[in-house]
Design an enzyme around this catalytic site. Structure first.
Site, PDB file in Angstrom:
ATOM      1  N   GLU A  95       1.629  24.487  27.622  1.00  0.00           N
ATOM      2  CA  GLU A  95       0.747  25.377  28.376  1.00  0.00           C
ATOM      3  C   GLU A  95      -0.606  25.550  27.722  1.00  0.00           C
ATOM      4  OE1 GLU A  95       3.689  28.648  27.367  1.00  0.00           O
ATOM      5  OE2 GLU A  95       1.894  29.783  27.807  1.00  0.00           O
ATOM      6  N   CYS A 108      -7.925  26.968  25.584  1.00  0.00           N
ATOM      7  CA  CYS A 108      -6.960  27.134  24.498  1.00  0.00           C
ATOM      8  C   CYS A 108      -5.925  26.024  24.646  1.00  0.00           C
ATOM      9  CB  CYS A 108      -6.319  28.515  24.647  1.00  0.00           C
ATOM     10  SG  CYS A 108      -4.956  28.799  23.546  1.00  0.00           S
ATOM     11  N   CYS A 119       7.437  33.004  14.142  1.00  0.00           N
ATOM     12  CA  CYS A 119       6.901  34.356  13.929  1.00  0.00           C
ATOM     13  C   CYS A 119       7.654  35.324  14.846  1.00  0.00           C
ATOM     14  CB  CYS A 119       5.404  34.392  14.228  1.00  0.00           C
ATOM     15  SG  CYS A 119       4.460  33.323  13.134  1.00  0.00           S
ATOM     16  N   CYS A 122       6.334  35.982  18.581  1.00  0.00           N
ATOM     17  CA  CYS A 122       5.739  34.874  19.340  1.00  0.00           C
ATOM     18  C   CYS A 122       6.785  34.130  20.151  1.00  0.00           C
ATOM     19  CB  CYS A 122       5.051  33.923  18.360  1.00  0.00           C
ATOM     20  SG  CYS A 122       4.267  32.517  19.152  1.00  0.00           S
ATOM     21  N   CYS A 340       0.965  32.987  23.876  1.00  0.00           N
ATOM     22  CA  CYS A 340       1.456  31.622  23.626  1.00  0.00           C
ATOM     23  C   CYS A 340       2.934  31.460  23.928  1.00  0.00           C
ATOM     24  CB  CYS A 340       1.341  31.240  22.154  1.00  0.00           C
ATOM     25  SG  CYS A 340       0.372  32.302  21.185  1.00  0.00           S
TER      26      CYS A 340
HETATM   27  N1  SAH Z   1       0.226  28.695  15.028  1.00  0.00           N
HETATM   28  C1  SAH Z   1      -1.139  29.085  15.094  1.00  0.00           C
HETATM   29  C2  SAH Z   1      -1.760  29.030  16.458  1.00  0.00           C
HETATM   30  C3  SAH Z   1      -0.980  29.469  17.658  1.00  0.00           C
HETATM   31  S1  SAH Z   1      -0.771  31.136  18.070  1.00  0.00           S
HETATM   32  C4  SAH Z   1      -1.339  30.438  14.477  1.00  0.00           C
HETATM   33  O1  SAH Z   1      -0.359  31.028  14.015  1.00  0.00           O
HETATM   34  O2  SAH Z   1      -2.460  30.887  14.372  1.00  0.00           O
HETATM   35  C5  SAH Z   1      -2.346  31.817  18.451  1.00  0.00           C
HETATM   36  C6  SAH Z   1      -2.415  33.286  18.074  1.00  0.00           C
HETATM   37  O3  SAH Z   1      -1.664  34.126  18.959  1.00  0.00           O
HETATM   38  C7  SAH Z   1      -1.885  33.569  16.681  1.00  0.00           C
HETATM   39  O4  SAH Z   1      -2.740  34.473  16.039  1.00  0.00           O
HETATM   40  C8  SAH Z   1      -0.544  34.195  16.980  1.00  0.00           C
HETATM   41  O5  SAH Z   1      -0.059  34.921  15.884  1.00  0.00           O
HETATM   42  C9  SAH Z   1      -0.862  35.020  18.205  1.00  0.00           C
HETATM   43  N2  SAH Z   1       0.282  35.457  18.991  1.00  0.00           N
HETATM   44  C10 SAH Z   1       1.473  34.867  19.163  1.00  0.00           C
HETATM   45  N3  SAH Z   1       2.268  35.601  19.966  1.00  0.00           N
HETATM   46  C11 SAH Z   1       1.556  36.682  20.319  1.00  0.00           C
HETATM   47  C12 SAH Z   1       1.824  37.820  21.112  1.00  0.00           C
HETATM   48  N4  SAH Z   1       3.005  37.993  21.703  1.00  0.00           N
HETATM   49  N5  SAH Z   1       0.833  38.730  21.259  1.00  0.00           N
HETATM   50  C13 SAH Z   1      -0.364  38.583  20.655  1.00  0.00           C
HETATM   51  N6  SAH Z   1      -0.675  37.539  19.884  1.00  0.00           N
HETATM   52  C14 SAH Z   1       0.288  36.591  19.700  1.00  0.00           C
END
Ligand code: SAH
Length: 353
Positions: A95, A108, A119, A122, A340
């Site tokens: 996506e 993006c 994480c 996420c 994401c």
């Molecule tokens: N792996 C990379 C890039 C992908 S995620 C990273 O960790 O930076 C892009 C951003 O969205 C990251 O800052 C991630 O921590 C954040 N993110 C992921 N899930 C999220 C959520 N549910 N709400 C807000 N931000 C989120």
């Protein structure tokens, strides 16, 4: 090790396309024509100025012009954000999001199908890493969106953020090749200054990126002001401490001169307290950096809530009063599962894939 040659043509630089064309007895200008068609997302049959026999030979030998097609798109009712679900040649779905700003259009893009980092907030990591995307598949997302929106120019993609699903620095070689391809002025020609890479903080590869001469804007997903809390929400924090991150970003800044962005997703009752703001200000103090605060998007499988507007703004004010530049980011496209990995999961469920 002998690398298997890629059959996806968007994986190749112009020089590699020239070599391929030469193998088929074609002159350089034909390679250039092919490269231009590929950058526009055209299929073989639309490449009208190329000899039919050349195209047929490429087809016969299994070459593919494009690795990514737009499978579905969702337009936000609240703003001009569009979310895309793309299908890869092997059927996997990924996506991406297109956000329209006054200064341009930011896409993006994803760098992996799934993610190994897991994480705690996420959606991308819920199924682990399925596979890396190739350089051409990362590029293909930009090409596909440009093709849908009438090509280049003001309606095309001007800025790229590697912030979709996946951890870009866990797919290092393909991401670096993508950075070179995207900025090639004979191809997509996206200015190097307009590309951002977001990482959960793989410190060795942050240094390597600077050593290898790449200089995208570096965004660090910090999300916690101390190691103990960071380890609770991000498994990677068991490998790299916050001080490891700070020393890697200082190195990156010294080599590239690019200011660092810290991303801080705010989780209600967890990392949004005044004490957290004080600690965060101490951590980033003195660095050439900016902090982006964003209330967490709710992911049902994860069950964590985003902070209230009031808490987010209080946190920002505390950072600013300590001399740290910070902004609250608008959560764009939240009505279309902007976070994401969320939309991909929903589509997989809806389509019973
Ligand atoms: N792996 C990379 C890039 C992908 S995620 C990273 O960790 O930076 C892009 C951003 O969205 C990251 O800052 C991630 O921590 C954040 N993110 C992921 N899930 C999220 C959520 N549910 N709400 C807000 N931000 C989120």
């Amino acid at each position: 090790m002998i690398m298997e040659e890629t059959k996806l043509l968007t994986d190749k630089s112009l020089e590699e396309i020239e070599k391929l064309a030469a193998d088929y007895g074609q002159p350089k200008f034909r390679a250039r024509q092919l490269f231009e068609w590929l950058s526009k997302g055209k299929d073989f049959d639309a490449m009208s100025n190329l000899p039919k026999a050349f195209i047929q030979s490429l087809k016969d030998d299994g070459y593919k012009p494009c690795g990514v097609e737009v499978h579905r798109q969702f337009k936000s009712q609240k703003d001009e954000t569009v979310k895309y679900i793309y299908k890869l040649n092997d059927g996997n779905l990924i996506e991406g999001v297109l956000m329209k700003y006054k200064y341009g259009n930011t896409l993006c893009v994803s760098t992996q199908v799934g993610c190994r980092m897991n994480c705690s907030f996420c959606a991308s990591g819920l199924d682990g890493l399925i596979r890396n995307l190739s350089a051409g598949e990362i590029l293909g997302q930009v090409i596909a969106v440009n093709a849908l929106n009438g090509g280049e120019g003001s309606r095309g993609v001007t800025n790229i953020v590697l912030m979709g699903s996946g951890e870009p620095l866990d797919n290092y070689d393909n991401v670096c090749k993508f950075l070179s391809l995207a900025s090639d002025e004979r191809g997509l020609n996206v200015s190097k200054r307009n590309v951002s890479l977001s990482t959960c903080g793989l410190c060795d590869n942050i240094r390597r990126l600077a050593d290898d001469g790449y200089s995208p804007t570096l965004t660090i997903s910090l999300h916690a002001p101390n190691d103990e809390m960071r380890r609770q929400i991000m498994p990677i924090a068991k490998k790299y401490s916050i001080s490891d991150i700070i020393s890697a970003v200082k190195y990156y800044f010294d080599k590239t001169g690019r200011r660092i962005i810290f991303e801080y997703s705010m989780i209600a009752g967890k990392n949004d307290t005044p004490e957290c703001a004080r600690q965060l200000a101490d951590v980033v103090k003195g660095l050439a950096c900016h902090v982006n605060l964003i209330p967490l998007n709710y992911v049902k499988e994860r069950g964590l809530d985003g902070s209230s507007k009031k808490d987010v703004y209080r946190f920002m004010a505390m950072l600013e009063s300590r001399g740290v530049s910070a902004t609250v980011r608008r959560s764009m496209g939240s009505d279309i599962d902007g976070a994401c990995g969320q939309l991909r999961r929903k589509i997989l469920e809806d389509e019973n894939l």
